[in-house]
Design a protein around this motif. Structure first.
Motif, PDB file in Angstrom:
ATOM      1  N   LEU A 150     -69.534  49.172 -35.121  1.00  0.00           N
ATOM      2  CA  LEU A 150     -70.327  48.078 -35.676  1.00  0.00           C
ATOM      3  C   LEU A 150     -71.816  48.370 -35.474  1.00  0.00           C
ATOM      4  O   LEU A 150     -72.634  48.166 -36.362  1.00  0.00           O
ATOM      5  CB  LEU A 150     -69.925  46.763 -35.003  1.00  0.00           C
ATOM      6  CG  LEU A 150     -70.748  45.537 -35.336  1.00  0.00           C
ATOM      7  CD1 LEU A 150     -70.828  45.311 -36.841  1.00  0.00           C
ATOM      8  CD2 LEU A 150     -70.160  44.304 -34.669  1.00  0.00           C
ATOM      9  N   MET A 151     -72.126  48.862 -34.310  1.00  0.00           N
ATOM     10  CA  MET A 151     -73.521  49.208 -33.968  1.00  0.00           C
ATOM     11  C   MET A 151     -74.044  50.268 -34.947  1.00  0.00           C
ATOM     12  O   MET A 151     -75.141  50.136 -35.492  1.00  0.00           O
ATOM     13  CB  MET A 151     -73.524  49.777 -32.551  1.00  0.00           C
ATOM     14  CG  MET A 151     -74.881  50.065 -32.024  1.00  0.00           C
ATOM     15  SD  MET A 151     -75.344  48.660 -31.046  1.00  0.00           S
ATOM     16  CE  MET A 151     -76.628  49.382 -30.067  1.00  0.00           C
ATOM     17  N   ALA A 152     -73.250  51.293 -35.192  1.00  0.00           N
ATOM     18  CA  ALA A 152     -73.667  52.367 -36.099  1.00  0.00           C
ATOM     19  C   ALA A 152     -73.868  51.819 -37.506  1.00  0.00           C
ATOM     20  O   ALA A 152     -74.851  52.157 -38.182  1.00  0.00           O
ATOM     21  CB  ALA A 152     -72.616  53.476 -36.109  1.00  0.00           C
ATOM     22  N   ALA A 153     -72.952  50.932 -37.933  1.00  0.00           N
ATOM     23  CA  ALA A 153     -73.066  50.345 -39.270  1.00  0.00           C
ATOM     24  C   ALA A 153     -74.373  49.575 -39.394  1.00  0.00           C
ATOM     25  O   ALA A 153     -75.076  49.650 -40.397  1.00  0.00           O
ATOM     26  CB  ALA A 153     -71.875  49.438 -39.546  1.00  0.00           C
ATOM     27  N   LEU A 154     -74.677  48.820 -38.331  1.00  0.00           N
ATOM     28  CA  LEU A 154     -75.922  48.033 -38.335  1.00  0.00           C
ATOM     29  C   LEU A 154     -77.139  48.932 -38.481  1.00  0.00           C
ATOM     30  O   LEU A 154     -78.040  48.666 -39.279  1.00  0.00           O
ATOM     31  CB  LEU A 154     -76.007  47.247 -37.022  1.00  0.00           C
ATOM     32  CG  LEU A 154     -75.616  45.776 -37.097  1.00  0.00           C
ATOM     33  CD1 LEU A 154     -75.439  45.216 -35.704  1.00  0.00           C
ATOM     34  CD2 LEU A 154     -76.664  44.994 -37.851  1.00  0.00           C
ATOM     35  N   GLN A 155     -77.138  50.012 -37.701  1.00  0.00           N
ATOM     36  CA  GLN A 155     -78.285  50.914 -37.752  1.00  0.00           C
ATOM     37  C   GLN A 155     -78.441  51.528 -39.140  1.00  0.00           C
ATOM     38  O   GLN A 155     -79.541  51.559 -39.698  1.00  0.00           O
ATOM     39  CB  GLN A 155     -78.144  52.006 -36.688  1.00  0.00           C
ATOM     40  CG  GLN A 155     -78.489  51.475 -35.304  1.00  0.00           C
ATOM     41  CD  GLN A 155     -77.965  52.347 -34.183  1.00  0.00           C
ATOM     42  OE1 GLN A 155     -76.969  53.047 -34.344  1.00  0.00           O
ATOM     43  NE2 GLN A 155     -78.640  52.300 -33.041  1.00  0.00           N
ATOM     44  N   GLU A 156     -77.308  51.956 -39.711  1.00  0.00           N
ATOM     45  CA  GLU A 156     -77.375  52.575 -41.048  1.00  0.00           C
ATOM     46  C   GLU A 156     -77.870  51.593 -42.098  1.00  0.00           C
ATOM     47  O   GLU A 156     -78.729  51.908 -42.915  1.00  0.00           O
ATOM     48  CB  GLU A 156     -75.977  53.080 -41.459  1.00  0.00           C
ATOM     49  CG  GLU A 156     -75.624  54.418 -40.841  1.00  0.00           C
ATOM     50  CD  GLU A 156     -74.160  54.765 -41.059  1.00  0.00           C
ATOM     51  OE1 GLU A 156     -73.623  54.433 -42.137  1.00  0.00           O
ATOM     52  OE2 GLU A 156     -73.559  55.359 -40.133  1.00  0.00           O
ATOM     53  N   THR A 157     -77.282  50.389 -42.064  1.00  0.00           N
ATOM     54  CA  THR A 157     -77.649  49.413 -43.091  1.00  0.00           C
ATOM     55  C   THR A 157     -79.114  48.991 -42.952  1.00  0.00           C
ATOM     56  O   THR A 157     -79.824  48.868 -43.943  1.00  0.00           O
ATOM     57  CB  THR A 157     -76.725  48.183 -43.006  1.00  0.00           C
ATOM     58  OG1 THR A 157     -75.401  48.625 -43.263  1.00  0.00           O
ATOM     59  CG2 THR A 157     -77.107  47.134 -44.018  1.00  0.00           C
ATOM     60  N   LEU A 158     -79.538  48.786 -41.707  1.00  0.00           N
ATOM     61  CA  LEU A 158     -80.943  48.408 -41.502  1.00  0.00           C
ATOM     62  C   LEU A 158     -81.871  49.474 -42.077  1.00  0.00           C
ATOM     63  O   LEU A 158     -82.855  49.159 -42.749  1.00  0.00           O
ATOM     64  CB  LEU A 158     -81.216  48.191 -40.006  1.00  0.00           C
ATOM     65  CG  LEU A 158     -80.708  46.859 -39.449  1.00  0.00           C
ATOM     66  CD1 LEU A 158     -80.770  46.854 -37.923  1.00  0.00           C
ATOM     67  CD2 LEU A 158     -81.500  45.691 -40.019  1.00  0.00           C
TER      68      LEU A 158
ATOM     69  N   GLN B 167     -81.174  51.572 -44.447  1.00  0.00           N
ATOM     70  CA  GLN B 167     -81.034  51.566 -45.902  1.00  0.00           C
ATOM     71  C   GLN B 167     -81.841  50.430 -46.530  1.00  0.00           C
ATOM     72  O   GLN B 167     -82.516  50.619 -47.531  1.00  0.00           O
ATOM     73  CB  GLN B 167     -79.553  51.378 -46.223  1.00  0.00           C
ATOM     74  CG  GLN B 167     -79.097  52.041 -47.497  1.00  0.00           C
ATOM     75  CD  GLN B 167     -77.607  51.809 -47.691  1.00  0.00           C
ATOM     76  OE1 GLN B 167     -76.857  51.733 -46.716  1.00  0.00           O
ATOM     77  NE2 GLN B 167     -77.179  51.671 -48.930  1.00  0.00           N
ATOM     78  N   LEU B 168     -81.758  49.244 -45.898  1.00  0.00           N
ATOM     79  CA  LEU B 168     -82.474  48.091 -46.441  1.00  0.00           C
ATOM     80  C   LEU B 168     -83.989  48.293 -46.315  1.00  0.00           C
ATOM     81  O   LEU B 168     -84.761  47.860 -47.164  1.00  0.00           O
ATOM     82  CB  LEU B 168     -82.043  46.800 -45.731  1.00  0.00           C
ATOM     83  CG  LEU B 168     -80.620  46.324 -46.020  1.00  0.00           C
ATOM     84  CD1 LEU B 168     -80.260  45.138 -45.138  1.00  0.00           C
ATOM     85  CD2 LEU B 168     -80.457  45.942 -47.494  1.00  0.00           C
TER      86      LEU B 168
END
Lengths: 275, 295
Positions: A259-267, A269-270
């Motif tokens: 979940l942490m990795a997903a957050l970092q990637e999406t942030l 990207q945004l």
């Protein structure tokens, strides 16, 4: 393997109870009575799992819930009903049912003797072991007579609240009592698709089939057959007990990391896209 | 024990991350939040400026969920709210407007398994900017019949000069949408969808266009009724409360023609699909810029 299994079940205390007699009374043939005790002769080996709450592993219990109110109803507030049409019940209270039940008179009444092998096995239900109850001589006489003549006694017994037709016969050096199914508990063969108008096999077909059957003929041994599913589960249980198997679910730490990795990637990207 | 600190990444206080929401698959709330975080770049543009409706399953999808239009108690002050009087509820509702990642994470943390969007923005509540054809097969008809009807609809819409987009509902049906300039009203869009339904029903015996026929076995209903103020559709990439955690997934018409199975798109496969498609590769990218006039 078989011994390991029973060890396991013994530990749970189920096996030890199995050989206590479950009924005592007497076989009555005309004016002659042979006092006997009844023991279980079979055991259902298909085991069951308990249903647990996945989140905390606690066992679940079943409740009697009123369909209309959605509330749990205590035993005192229940009656029995027989569904005559969908949703329509005839109600019985305890007294009415008690009055209709057969009386248990501690007797196995033998009505007549038949050829043991002439009883169609389709009627056989559950076998029990009969043991002499301080009546060794009479018991032995009956057993030996059955063995010698190949005969068995047909009669009735009341077990708990139900009356059963029974066969009393000799097997494995003892008298067994096998409860029988009532005639209307066995369904007819008629009316099943594909069974009408079977073609008579040709002679050469029949000869070949007979040859195959002869080639594959042998002695019957039930020990050739094992419940594979049960054995596999028992092995898994042993392994789990020994701590060899790690629970297949993902460790929670891993999920949090993902979940942490997903957050970092999406942030990231945004951010690239801009607000 | 906390190994990771989310505080630097989101202002949402994440809770009960290991609560199982999809019992059959053992999928936890952490996974659900992860799904919404990964799909956020594709979901947020659709939620932006709209009154979102959550379908929450705090006890997992095996239990009954509940629709939540009103911002629940304890909604943080940074969550954007749109107040509007509701005729049906007869009171003012505080709708959540999900304009940023944190709000989306906050909803996912409330076990909002399904996230729904109305077909208009709050800035022009009565003027739809989407037309929705909800293609709903009735058993024994299923997804493949829904696809046939969607492709028939595509032909009709093309012949009228409309560009349409399709996604799986995540269940048995399909959602076909046309993004429009918000200058019309719901009565018009609803009538348009209803008319298209009647047209298809005339051409094919498998299609029904009236609500009264929508439960007839072996039919596909072209549902026009969601075209209304305050009515919603699940957002693209919303999870569905199905045992297998399916996802309402945008599909290109080409892929739909080739044949797909809606069960293929679920919480465990969608992230991989997004990666594969790459940035801008989503079948619905460019949809929001493709606003058409309803003639």
């Amino acid at each position: 393997m078989a011994e390991d299994e029973s060890d396991f079940i013994d530990a749970k205390g189920a096996e030890a109870k199995a050989r206590r007699s479950i009924w005592s009374g007497s076989i009555s043939i005309g004016l002659v009575n042979v006092p006997v005790k009844l023991y279980s002769m079979t055991k259902d080996r298909s085991f069951s799992f308990r249903l647990l709450h996945k989140a905390d592993g606690q066992p679940l219990r079943y409740d009697r819930v009123c369909i209309k109110e959605g509330k749990v109803i205590p035993w005192e507030e229940t009656v029995k009903g027989y569904e005559v049409r969908k949703g329509e019940f005839i109600v019985f209270d305890k007294k009415e049912l008690e009055a209709a039940r057969p009386e248990s008179d501690s007797r196995i009444r033998i009505d007549k003797f038949v050829d043991y092998l002439a009883v169609d096995p389709i009627y056989w239900d559950t076998p029990y072991l009969l043991a002499p109850d301080k009546s060794g001589d009479a018991y032995s006489l009956l057993l030996t007579t059955f063995q010698k003549l190949g005969k068995a006694g047909v009669g009735r017994i009341t077990l708990r609240t139900k009356e059963y037709p029974v066969l009393v016969h000799a097997s494995r050096g003892a008298l067994l009592l096998t409860t029988l199914r009532y005639a209307d508990e066995v369904l007819p063969v008629k009316g099943i698709e594909g069974l009408d108008g079977l073609r008579e096999p040709r002679r050469e077909e029949l000869e070949m089939a007979e040859r195959i059957v002869k080639d594959l003929s042998g002695d019957f041994d039930i020990a050739d057959y094992k419940d594979g599913f049960r054995e596999r589960i028992m092995k898994l249980i042993d392994k789990k007990l020994a701590g060899e198997i790690v629970v297949t679910e993902k460790p929670k730490k891993e999920e949090a990391k993902e979940l942490m990795a997903a957050l970092q990637e999406t942030l990231a990207q945004l951010k690239k896209k801009g607000p | 024990m906390r190994l990771v600190d989310f505080k630097e990444l989101t202002k949402v206080p994440l809770s009960n991350l290991d609560k199982v929401i999809y019992p059959k698959l053992g999928i936890t709330k952490a996974k659900i939040i992860e799904h919404y975080v990964r799909a956020a770049p594709l979901i947020l543009p659709f939620l932006e400026g709209r009154a979102a409706v959550m379908n929450r399953f705090p006890d997992g999808v095996g239990e009954e969920g509940f629709y939540e239009k009103d911002a629940p108690k304890g909604t943080p002050s940074w969550v954007k709210i749109y107040k509007r009087y509701s005729e049906t509820a007869r009171r003012e509702i505080n709708y959540v407007v999900c304009d940023d990642l944190d709000t989306l994470i906050w909803m996912a943390n409330l076990a909002a398994v399904e996230i729904n969007m109305p077909l208009s923005k709050v800035s022009s509540y009565e003027a739809p900017d989407f037309i929705l054809f909800d293609i709903d097969p009735e058993p024994p008809f299923g997804f493949s019949e829904a696809c046939q009807v969607a492709l028939m609809l595509l032909d009709e819409l093309e012949s009228f000069g409309y560009r349409s987009y399709v996604k799986t509902s995540g269940k048995k049906g399909l959602h076909v949408v046309i993004p429009i300039v918000p200058s019309s009203n719901f009565e018009k869009t609803r009538e348009f969808v209803h008319q298209m339904g009647r047209l298809l029903a005339k051409k094919s015996r498998m299609v029904v266009s009236e609500f009264s026929q929508s439960r007839d076995p072996s039919t596909v209903f072209v549902d026009f009724l969601q075209n209304g103020a305050g009515r919603t559709m699940v957002v693209p990439y919303s999870l569905r409360a199905t045992p297998t955690a399916t996802v309402s997934t945008p599909i290109s018409w080409t892929d739909l023609r080739k044949g797909i199975r809606p069960e293929e798109f679920h919480i465990l496969t969608v992230a991989g699909r997004l990666k594969e498609l790459g940035p801008g590769g989503d079948p619905w990218s460019g949809l929001l810029e493709d606003r058409q006039e309803l003639g």
